[in-house]
Design an enzyme around this catalytic site. Structure first.
Site, PDB file in Angstrom:
ATOM      1  N   ASN A 168       0.820  -1.207   0.000  1.00 45.16           N
ATOM      2  CA  ASN A 168       0.000   0.000   0.000  1.00 45.16           C
ATOM      3  C   ASN A 168       0.857   1.261   0.000  1.00 45.16           C
ATOM      4  O   ASN A 168       1.897   1.322   0.654  1.00 45.16           O
ATOM      5  CB  ASN A 168      -0.900   0.000   1.246  1.00 45.16           C
ATOM      6  N   VAL A 169       0.397   2.254  -0.762  1.00 41.26           N
ATOM      7  CA  VAL A 169       0.983   3.592  -0.718  1.00 41.26           C
ATOM      8  C   VAL A 169      -0.143   4.543  -0.310  1.00 41.26           C
ATOM      9  O   VAL A 169      -1.117   4.686  -1.053  1.00 41.26           O
ATOM     10  CB  VAL A 169       1.546   4.020  -2.088  1.00 41.26           C
ATOM     11  N   GLY A 170      -0.047   5.117   0.851  1.00 41.56           N
ATOM     12  CA  GLY A 170      -1.120   5.992   1.331  1.00 41.56           C
ATOM     13  C   GLY A 170      -0.564   7.214   2.025  1.00 41.56           C
ATOM     14  O   GLY A 170       0.626   7.276   2.356  1.00 41.56           O
ATOM     15  N   ILE A 171      -1.433   8.190   2.221  1.00 41.77           N
ATOM     16  CA  ILE A 171      -1.028   9.404   2.935  1.00 41.77           C
ATOM     17  C   ILE A 171      -1.793   9.452   4.249  1.00 41.77           C
ATOM     18  O   ILE A 171      -3.025   9.372   4.251  1.00 41.77           O
ATOM     19  CB  ILE A 171      -1.303  10.662   2.091  1.00 41.77           C
ATOM     20  N   TYR A 172      -1.064   9.545   5.334  1.00 42.92           N
ATOM     21  CA  TYR A 172      -1.673   9.563   6.668  1.00 42.92           C
ATOM     22  C   TYR A 172      -1.042  10.700   7.432  1.00 42.92           C
ATOM     23  O   TYR A 172       0.118  11.050   7.197  1.00 42.92           O
ATOM     24  CB  TYR A 172      -1.411   8.220   7.382  1.00 42.92           C
ATOM     25  N   ARG A 173      -1.806  11.261   8.377  1.00 38.96           N
ATOM     26  CA  ARG A 173      -1.212  12.338   9.159  1.00 38.96           C
ATOM     27  C   ARG A 173      -0.191  11.746  10.120  1.00 38.96           C
ATOM     28  O   ARG A 173      -0.435  10.712  10.759  1.00 38.96           O
ATOM     29  CB  ARG A 173      -2.289  13.134   9.886  1.00 38.96           C
ATOM     30  N   HIS A 185      -8.456   1.857   6.721  1.00 42.09           N
ATOM     31  CA  HIS A 185      -7.388   2.086   5.741  1.00 42.09           C
ATOM     32  C   HIS A 185      -6.630   0.784   5.472  1.00 42.09           C
ATOM     33  O   HIS A 185      -6.548  -0.091   6.332  1.00 42.09           O
ATOM     34  CB  HIS A 185      -6.386   3.113   6.272  1.00 42.09           C
ATOM     35  N   GLU A 202      -0.966   1.205  -6.105  1.00 41.43           N
ATOM     36  CA  GLU A 202      -0.949   2.647  -6.378  1.00 41.43           C
ATOM     37  C   GLU A 202       0.090   2.981  -7.453  1.00 41.43           C
ATOM     38  O   GLU A 202      -0.108   3.903  -8.238  1.00 41.43           O
ATOM     39  CB  GLU A 202      -0.655   3.428  -5.097  1.00 41.43           C
ATOM     40  N   GLU A 205      -8.028  19.581  10.776  1.00 46.46           N
ATOM     41  CA  GLU A 205      -8.335  18.603   9.729  1.00 46.46           C
ATOM     42  C   GLU A 205      -9.045  19.227   8.519  1.00 46.46           C
ATOM     43  O   GLU A 205      -9.428  20.399   8.535  1.00 46.46           O
ATOM     44  CB  GLU A 205      -9.185  17.468  10.309  1.00 46.46           C
TER      45      GLU A 205
END
Lengths: 473, 82
Positions: A162-167, A184, A226, A275
């Site tokens: 997985n390639v994701g954007i998380y805070r 997620h 991704e 947010e």
């Protein structure tokens, strides 16, 4: 059109007058956030911002890029289109490229981020001008990095990587907090790692060309890569390189690559953080990452994203991947759907244009939007308009609402549905009523209203649009 | 733009006297960052007092250290497989 890295994209923005380099001295707080906020407030055609004279860092060495995709011209340039391409045309271009999924990846060993490696004495604050984005954020965050992880039960499966954007809260020089929600993909990876009693290896890639950032925010299926989607969207093979310790595939062109692991079983206070809903999230106990290795280009650019009251850059990066996803899912069952604009607070509000087959048809399409996977957390307000209304043109949408929508006949309220818990109106958090507002023209058997005498365009209007566009260039 | 030394002992957010230096500016003397070991709030010496001073920090964002252990864990830790 494919950009090798962030720097090539910034050069393209500069050539198109869409990059503002600012070399006067600035403080980390609040100057850079205020500048990004101001740019978003002023225009939807604004530039990227590049700061290189930040208090505490050597001029020219500590650099921060903000708002790189934070306008429609910059979004068009990301796709290799003319910067004046309309939002609707960008939508259909994006939808068309999605069909090329999965595209190929290109494996390379010679990544620019291999220039410098740190394994001891790591201090992210020395390397990157980290700063507080909003006044009451708990600290400095990283919120635009690609976070890569694999399924511990199926570690060789490329698609499940997985390639994701998380805070990511920067809690210490080499320690981070992360928000991998259960829904997620990385949440599933972490759950499996913790069930096995193992830490979850992660790679965090900062400062990327814009397509992987956009794709990382796309709600893809669990086993869809991704990188293969990025290849489809950019129309060229996507370059990746293995990170040395974790073996995770990371973008070839990144500015900085961090390797570490999420510590199994550990939860520690994180937040609040301003947010995308325009409200602060509260504090929660969330997982932590221990950093083991940092690799980077010399004098890396810290690419960051200002987040807060919409619109901000995030609304541009998520606009079309959310809209196109809903469009594809609805279109599969209802080919009458003409276009979907779900770019308001990640699709909490969406506008669907549809050719009605019979009275009541549009309302059914609106309710279906609430039950596609993305709709379970979003689609609280769905507005339906006719197929000849451009859902990206709010003047047209407001016209349709003002003259086609009848409050008694055209309101469908569905009680107690799921929504993302961050929606501040949800009560309890995560539960809300949802509403369909049908602003299509009633058709048989729903015969009501007086809609037979529409004022059309004068003959030749389309030709004149082209003439005037040309004269304005 | 010099380091105007501010509160470095009490956390502005949770009032715990459990603060340490997080890091200092790469160009020496420009700023110092502090972090609270109790609630992980961090601040920079150059920030406005609303971020650095326990008395100026807004009440609605304050937290009580005693409440931290009962803050919900997200995601919850799953049971180990047998």
């Amino acid at each position: 059109m494919a950009y090798a890295d962030l720097r090539e994209f910034l050069e393209t923005l500069d050539r198109n007058g869409q990059l503002l380099a600012y070399s006067e001295p600035v403080n980390p707080e609040p100057d850079m956030s205020a500048a990004a906020r101001a740019t978003a407030n002023l225009t939807d055609r604004g530039p990227a911002l590049l700061f290189d004279n930040i208090n505490g860092y050597e001029p020219g060495k500590g650099r921060v890029a903000l708002n790189t995709v934070g306008s429609w011209p910059n979004h068009a340039l990301m796709l290799g289109l003319d910067k004046d391409t309309s939002v609707k045309d960008q939508f259909f271009e994006f939808a068309g490229r999605w069909d090329a999924f999965p595209g190929p990846v290109e494996r390379r060993d010679d990544a620019p981020w291999q220039e410098v490696t740190l394994t001891e004495g790591i201090d992210l604050f020395q390397l990157l001008p980290l700063f507080r984005l909003n006044s009451y954020d708990v600290g400095s965050y990283i919120d635009k990095a690609a976070v890569i992880s694999r399924d511990p039960d199926d570690p060789d499966n490329f698609g499940k990587q997985n390639v994701g954007i998380y805070r990511i809260q920067v809690k210490d020089k080499d320690r981070l907090g992360i928000q991998p929600l259960a829904a997620h993909d990385i949440g599933l990876h972490l759950q499996r790692a913790e069930e096995r009693g193992e830490n979850l290896p992660v790679a965090i890639a900062l400062g990327n060309e814009p397509v992987i950032t956009t794709v990382a925010g796309m709600p893809l299926a669990y086993d869809q890569s991704e990188y293969e989607m990025a290849a489809a969207i950019q129309g060229a093979p996507y370059r990746i390189t293995k990170a040395p310790v974790t073996g995770l595939d990371v973008p070839w062109g990144s500015e900085v690559v961090i390797e570490g692991e999420i510590i199994a079983g550990e939860r520690e206070i994180e937040g609040p953080f301003g947010e995308f809903t325009g409200h602060y999230s509260g504090a929660r106990r969330q997982p932590v990452i221990k950093i083991h290795r940092v690799m980077h280009r010399r004098n890396p650019i810290f690419e960051h994203l200002y987040l807060g009251m919409p619109w901000t850059e995030m609304d541009y990066t998520l606009a079309l991947n959310t809209s196109v996803l809903l469009y594809r899912q609805l279109k599969a069952e209802f080919p009458e759907v003409a276009a979907v604009n779900a770019m308001y607070t990640q699709g909490l509000l969406g506008i669907i244009s549809v050719k009605q087959r019979f009275g009541g048809f549009a309302k059914a399409v609106g309710m279906r939007a609430m039950t596609v996977p993305h709709g379970l957390a979003y689609c609280k307000v769905i507005i339906l308009v006719d197929e000849d209304v451009d859902p990206f043109n709010l003047a047209q949408v407001m016209w349709a609402l003002s003259v086609h929508y009848h409050p008694l006949h055209d309101t469908v309220t569905i009680p107690n549905l799921s929504v993302l818990a961050l929606d501040p109106s949800s009560d309890p958090a995560g539960i809300t009523h949802k509403v369909v507002l049908d602003a299509t023209t009633p058709i048989a058997p729903e015969e009501r209203g007086h809609y037979s005498q529409v004022v059309g365009n004068p003959e030749g209007t389309a030709d004149w649009e082209n003439i005037i566009k040309g004269l304005l260039k | 733009m010099n380091d105007t030394t501010v509160n470095s002992t009490i956390c502005p957010r949770c009032d715990a006297e459990n603060v340490r230096v997080l890091t200092t500016s790469p160009v020496p003397g420009r700023w110092t960052m502090y972090v609270c070991n109790t609630c992980i709030y961090s601040w920079r010496s150059t920030e406005p007092s609303s971020a650095t001073d326990p008395l100026a920090y807004p009440a609605e964002f304050k937290i009580d250290p005693a409440d931290i252990p009962s803050i919900p864990a997200i995601p919850t830790v799953p049971p180990r497989r047998r």
